[in-house]
Design a protein around this motif. Sequence first.
Motif, PDB file in Angstrom:
ATOM      1  N   THR A 622       0.851  -1.180   0.000  1.00  0.00           N
ATOM      2  CA  THR A 622       0.000   0.000   0.000  1.00  0.00           C
ATOM      3  C   THR A 622       0.887   1.230   0.000  1.00  0.00           C
ATOM      4  OG1 THR A 622      -1.719  -1.157   1.224  1.00  0.00           O
ATOM      5  CG2 THR A 622      -1.812   1.236   1.207  1.00  0.00           C
ATOM      6  N   ILE A 623       0.745   2.056  -1.027  1.00  0.00           N
ATOM      7  CA  ILE A 623       1.499   3.303  -1.151  1.00  0.00           C
ATOM      8  C   ILE A 623       0.498   4.451  -1.138  1.00  0.00           C
ATOM      9  CG2 ILE A 623       3.183   4.601  -2.499  1.00  0.00           C
ATOM     10  CD1 ILE A 623       4.010   1.981  -3.815  1.00  0.00           C
ATOM     11  N   LYS A 624       0.370   5.095   0.003  1.00  0.00           N
ATOM     12  CA  LYS A 624      -0.619   6.150   0.194  1.00  0.00           C
ATOM     13  C   LYS A 624      -2.003   5.610  -0.161  1.00  0.00           C
ATOM     14  CE  LYS A 624       2.610   9.985  -0.398  1.00  0.00           C
ATOM     15  NZ  LYS A 624       2.944  11.243  -1.115  1.00  0.00           N
ATOM     16  N   LYS A 625      -2.594   6.069  -1.249  1.00  0.00           N
ATOM     17  CA  LYS A 625      -3.943   5.652  -1.603  1.00  0.00           C
ATOM     18  C   LYS A 625      -3.963   4.583  -2.706  1.00  0.00           C
ATOM     19  CE  LYS A 625      -6.164  10.016  -0.346  1.00  0.00           C
ATOM     20  NZ  LYS A 625      -7.041  11.127  -0.811  1.00  0.00           N
ATOM     21  N   THR A 626      -2.816   3.991  -2.970  1.00  0.00           N
ATOM     22  CA  THR A 626      -2.719   2.999  -4.034  1.00  0.00           C
ATOM     23  C   THR A 626      -2.327   1.649  -3.460  1.00  0.00           C
ATOM     24  OG1 THR A 626      -2.072   4.691  -5.634  1.00  0.00           O
ATOM     25  CG2 THR A 626      -1.599   2.402  -6.210  1.00  0.00           C
ATOM     26  N   PHE A 627      -3.067   0.612  -3.861  1.00  0.00           N
ATOM     27  CA  PHE A 627      -2.738  -0.751  -3.462  1.00  0.00           C
ATOM     28  C   PHE A 627      -2.247  -1.499  -4.692  1.00  0.00           C
ATOM     29  CE2 PHE A 627      -4.075  -5.241  -3.099  1.00  0.00           C
ATOM     30  CZ  PHE A 627      -3.294  -5.601  -2.022  1.00  0.00           C
ATOM     31  N   ILE A 628      -1.067  -2.133  -4.584  1.00  0.00           N
ATOM     32  CA  ILE A 628      -0.461  -2.843  -5.716  1.00  0.00           C
ATOM     33  C   ILE A 628      -0.206  -4.284  -5.312  1.00  0.00           C
ATOM     34  CG2 ILE A 628       1.510  -2.944  -7.288  1.00  0.00           C
ATOM     35  CD1 ILE A 628       1.895   0.039  -6.860  1.00  0.00           C
ATOM     36  N   ASN A 629      -0.538  -5.198  -6.198  1.00  0.00           N
ATOM     37  CA  ASN A 629      -0.252  -6.614  -5.982  1.00  0.00           C
ATOM     38  C   ASN A 629       0.363  -7.191  -7.245  1.00  0.00           C
ATOM     39  OD1 ASN A 629      -1.329  -9.582  -6.560  1.00  0.00           O
ATOM     40  ND2 ASN A 629      -1.012  -9.371  -4.358  1.00  0.00           N
ATOM     41  N   ALA A 630       1.470  -7.889  -7.097  1.00  0.00           N
ATOM     42  CA  ALA A 630       2.109  -8.572  -8.225  1.00  0.00           C
ATOM     43  C   ALA A 630       2.451  -9.991  -7.788  1.00  0.00           C
ATOM     44  CB  ALA A 630       3.368  -7.831  -8.676  1.00  0.00           C
ATOM     45  N   THR A 631       2.054 -10.957  -8.589  1.00  0.00           N
ATOM     46  CA  THR A 631       2.320 -12.359  -8.302  1.00  0.00           C
ATOM     47  C   THR A 631       3.028 -12.990  -9.497  1.00  0.00           C
ATOM     48  OG1 THR A 631       0.342 -12.514  -6.929  1.00  0.00           O
ATOM     49  CG2 THR A 631       1.312 -14.577  -7.669  1.00  0.00           C
ATOM     50  N   PHE A 632       4.097 -13.730  -9.222  1.00  0.00           N
ATOM     51  CA  PHE A 632       4.812 -14.455 -10.261  1.00  0.00           C
ATOM     52  C   PHE A 632       4.632 -15.950  -9.983  1.00  0.00           C
ATOM     53  CE2 PHE A 632       6.794 -10.401  -9.426  1.00  0.00           C
ATOM     54  CZ  PHE A 632       6.908  -9.854 -10.693  1.00  0.00           C
ATOM     55  N   PHE A 633       4.259 -16.702 -11.007  1.00  0.00           N
ATOM     56  CA  PHE A 633       3.895 -18.092 -10.783  1.00  0.00           C
ATOM     57  C   PHE A 633       4.500 -19.007 -11.837  1.00  0.00           C
ATOM     58  CE2 PHE A 633       0.700 -16.531 -13.723  1.00  0.00           C
ATOM     59  CZ  PHE A 633       0.525 -17.579 -14.611  1.00  0.00           C
ATOM     60  N   GLY A 634       4.618 -20.264 -11.479  1.00  0.00           N
ATOM     61  CA  GLY A 634       5.034 -21.306 -12.402  1.00  0.00           C
ATOM     62  C   GLY A 634       4.155 -22.526 -12.209  1.00  0.00           C
ATOM     63  N   ARG A 635       3.870 -23.230 -13.276  1.00  0.00           N
ATOM     64  CA  ARG A 635       2.984 -24.389 -13.212  1.00  0.00           C
ATOM     65  C   ARG A 635       3.488 -25.461 -14.167  1.00  0.00           C
ATOM     66  NH1 ARG A 635      -1.532 -21.879 -14.216  1.00  0.00           N
ATOM     67  NH2 ARG A 635      -1.575 -22.277 -16.459  1.00  0.00           N
ATOM     68  N   VAL A 636       3.674 -26.678 -13.650  1.00  0.00           N
ATOM     69  CA  VAL A 636       4.118 -27.815 -14.462  1.00  0.00           C
ATOM     70  C   VAL A 636       3.084 -28.922 -14.318  1.00  0.00           C
ATOM     71  CG1 VAL A 636       5.923 -29.497 -14.884  1.00  0.00           C
ATOM     72  CG2 VAL A 636       6.526 -27.187 -14.083  1.00  0.00           C
ATOM     73  N   ARG A 664       2.958 -32.880 -21.565  1.00  0.00           N
ATOM     74  CA  ARG A 664       3.263 -32.006 -20.436  1.00  0.00           C
ATOM     75  C   ARG A 664       2.973 -30.557 -20.808  1.00  0.00           C
ATOM     76  NH1 ARG A 664       8.884 -32.716 -17.297  1.00  0.00           N
ATOM     77  NH2 ARG A 664       7.758 -34.607 -16.700  1.00  0.00           N
ATOM     78  N   GLN A 665       2.539 -29.773 -19.794  1.00  0.00           N
ATOM     79  CA  GLN A 665       2.288 -28.352 -19.987  1.00  0.00           C
ATOM     80  C   GLN A 665       3.116 -27.553 -18.989  1.00  0.00           C
ATOM     81  OE1 GLN A 665      -1.872 -27.497 -19.652  1.00  0.00           O
ATOM     82  NE2 GLN A 665      -2.449 -28.714 -21.428  1.00  0.00           N
ATOM     83  N   TYR A 666       3.741 -26.473 -19.490  1.00  0.00           N
ATOM     84  CA  TYR A 666       4.448 -25.527 -18.641  1.00  0.00           C
ATOM     85  C   TYR A 666       3.787 -24.160 -18.786  1.00  0.00           C
ATOM     86  CZ  TYR A 666       8.260 -28.986 -18.770  1.00  0.00           C
ATOM     87  OH  TYR A 666       9.014 -30.133 -18.677  1.00  0.00           O
ATOM     88  N   ALA A 667       3.728 -23.418 -17.701  1.00  0.00           N
ATOM     89  CA  ALA A 667       3.242 -22.047 -17.770  1.00  0.00           C
ATOM     90  C   ALA A 667       4.003 -21.222 -16.741  1.00  0.00           C
ATOM     91  CB  ALA A 667       1.753 -21.978 -17.498  1.00  0.00           C
ATOM     92  N   TYR A 668       4.494 -20.051 -17.175  1.00  0.00           N
ATOM     93  CA  TYR A 668       5.223 -19.145 -16.310  1.00  0.00           C
ATOM     94  C   TYR A 668       4.713 -17.740 -16.596  1.00  0.00           C
ATOM     95  CZ  TYR A 668       8.332 -23.183 -16.588  1.00  0.00           C
ATOM     96  OH  TYR A 668       8.843 -24.466 -16.591  1.00  0.00           O
ATOM     97  N   GLY A 669       4.347 -17.000 -15.548  1.00  0.00           N
ATOM     98  CA  GLY A 669       3.821 -15.684 -15.824  1.00  0.00           C
ATOM     99  C   GLY A 669       3.614 -14.843 -14.593  1.00  0.00           C
ATOM    100  N   THR A 670       2.837 -13.777 -14.779  1.00  0.00           N
ATOM    101  CA  THR A 670       2.585 -12.823 -13.705  1.00  0.00           C
ATOM    102  C   THR A 670       1.150 -12.327 -13.769  1.00  0.00           C
ATOM    103  OG1 THR A 670       3.306 -10.715 -12.737  1.00  0.00           O
ATOM    104  CG2 THR A 670       3.388 -10.891 -15.134  1.00  0.00           C
ATOM    105  N   ASN A 671       0.620 -12.025 -12.598  1.00  0.00           N
ATOM    106  CA  ASN A 671      -0.658 -11.324 -12.459  1.00  0.00           C
ATOM    107  C   ASN A 671      -0.380 -10.051 -11.675  1.00  0.00           C
ATOM    108  OD1 ASN A 671      -1.509 -14.522 -11.631  1.00  0.00           O
ATOM    109  ND2 ASN A 671      -2.343 -13.639 -13.493  1.00  0.00           N
TER     110      ASN A 671
END
Length: 854
Positions: A622-636, A664-671
């Motif tokens: 939380t930065i003053k009036k802004t809320f930020i969320n970042a998630t990095f994930f991997g899935r095999v 097989r499936q791989y996925a790597y990314g961010t939300n």
Amino acid sequence: MKSYSLLIAATLLAFSLLTPAQAQFPGMGGAAQPKALPGTAGDQSPKGSAKLIGTIVDSTQAKAVEFASIALYNKATGKAVDGTVADDKGKFALTKLVAGEYRALITFVGFRNKTIDNLVLANGQSLDLGVIKLSSAVKTLEEVTVTGQAALIEEKVDRLVYNADKDITAKGGDATDILRKVPMLTVDLDGNVSLRGSSNIRVLINNKPSTIVASSVSDALKQIPADQIKTVEVITSPSAKYDAEGSGGIINIITKKNSLQGLNLNVDSGVGNRGSMLSLNGSYRKGKAGFTIGGFGRGIYNTITKTNLDQTSEVNGVSTLTRQTGNGTSRGLFGQYNLGFDYDLAKNQSLTAGVRYGVRNMISPQDLVTQLFTNGTPSSISYRNVDTRNLSGTVDANIDYLHTFKPQQEWSISTLYSRNDLTNNFNADLLNSTGALTGRQKNLNGNVNQEFTVQTDYQTPIKKNQLLEFGAKGILRQVNSNYEYLLAGPTGEYTTEKNGTRGALLYHQNIAAGYTSYTYTTKQRYTLKGGLRYEHTFIDASTEEKGTLGIGNYGVLVPSVNASKTFKGTTVKLGYNRRIQRPGLQQLNPNFNTANPQNITIGNPTLRPELTNNFEVGLSKTIKKTFINATFFGRVTNNAITQVRQPSDTLAGAIVTTYQNIGRQYAYGTNTFANVAITSKINVGLFLNAFYTSLTGQTTNADGVAEDLTNTGINVSGGTFANAQFGHGWGAQAFGFMQGSQVQLQGTQGGFGFYTIGIKKDINNKKGSVGLAAENFLSNRFNIHTVLNSAQFNQVNDVYLYNRGIRLTFTYKIGKMTMDAPRKKAKSVNNDDVKSEGGGQPAGGGTPGGGTPR
């Protein structure tokens, strides 16, 4: 009832002998009690005749704060003289107090401390402090509350909570309208849901499963009214307490509940150019008993779809080009009706029972024109009028019992019976170039999916900062599918002769599971939650054609670890879990669906489960009036259940879609998402989902030759939303979303966009409201362009959707209520289980109504 109560009491007595000594667990929501305060048991302080009473509530929700701590201090000396803990209704009483001047300190985890000064007590006096309101703390031990945005998004150690009850554009819509706005989720225009690019998710409703969700997530969401949804929980890293099913994660939809005393009735209605709805929900509560009854009906109409298909296939050296156009519409009726009952057997025991019935009646007529070219030469042209009917009736019945020993220490038994009678039929008229009827086809496919579940859960705090949970669960599931493919001439009876078929699938799937979970929280705001779950699946499957299929039993050990650390307004999360994905009804059903003979679908009853390892790292600040969320994930994912398409070796130019355990499936990314509170009444949000995916596998083509399949690419989606509250009860909201092309094993599925704006006006002291919402109003249509290919076929499919819409909504509340403190309700069954038809992967043009084929 008397004998039943005695039986429960005897059972609880025996069980309580096994439980550890009682202890508070403030880190998990319990209250820290004063230590050996004078005036408590065992203290020999002077006693008086004064009394102090009051009620503690949450200032934002006007709900009781259970088990808050109250400490009384002598004003002159500053020393504590007495203390107590509020009950489950927020009420407290301090008795036998000596006359004098005091101050009271009220504390509870998650709330700011409250001090009440200048309390003067006289002997024989009872001083009532009335309702004492506690304000929520900005920071808590386990979660970050978004400053200025707490009503929108909450970030917890294993999930994200989206509070949907502020959405004014969704009135008159269904659950898909809400889920489109939840960060990390993607909902296509057929209602298919994916989480971080994976459609292998489990959807729960009020922590409960339903066979209608197991059959089709998209159809189930259409039956849930949007304005009855309170929150949506996106559980990206499920703990061991949850079923091992759902490789992508779990979505838990929480509907609005009523904790008021008295009688009330809520009326919600909406009318638009593409749909209308009416909802009536009532409740009555008196003393220990409560009843709820409700009904929701929604009709859709004027849903137009046009398709263009070009596909080329080659079998045995013969090349066939298919050119097809389709014009279709969809109309349907959806309903959901419920009856509920709850009763407080004792102060710390409750019994809950309920019955819910859902109905779906979806009809999709479509006119198809198909022209075939063999080795470049026109060979035939056909006309086909298809009427597809997707009908279902679902019953869910549950009985749940909960015994709360003290805060965070409880034991529950839950049962659920669920049944879904599903019909997926089509009738087709075959015409010549002059419009004369030349033949008829019919596919009858009746399915019954039923299951019975029983589970027990126990949790207890250990010391002041630890929580132990364990439990067991059993599921008995049975799927029956009877199917017939019938033929007839222009007149006369239908017959299975001349390539007509009939068959049946009987599929028994029984699951036994046990788990244990442990949570540890430190004073430095570290939280660690780890667990282990074991599930064993017993399968007995057979078809009428092949007899016993010989699918073996299997067991899986599922670990999970979640950790978080909060410091200076920042929360960092780490998570790992292993998940299993069992095939669902649509993947298993061997019915040969030829509603569009150039795009045939058939299930595979021999499918095995897929296993997925998930990793994630998240950062929230939380930065003053802004809320930020970042998630990095991997899935095999190993043994992935995937749609596979290949040319038919019996029907020229046709493509057959089925399901296989392949590769097989791989996925790597961010939300990533951010919320900005521009003012106290205006906020704006942005979100972006991006991930790289790699899919590999091997299948056998129509010529019996092994074919290696590989595809990689980047998937991107994102959107924005804005909310504003104005004076005199006015409010406005806007939302926009764009989904890019999605990588599939054999090509890419086209993207799409969606946007909506709405305004609302509260009336009659907020007892009612009137709203107006519009969606996709700037363009008449948009195109989903999908390209699929392999060594033997190439398919280009354009689906044109006409979904410009506007709707007027009206709500009103009738009845007189008084506020009652929220009570602990008996827990319900969670079957986080079986893979649904949620792939969102149209198998080519010309499917009835332009939707995903069944």
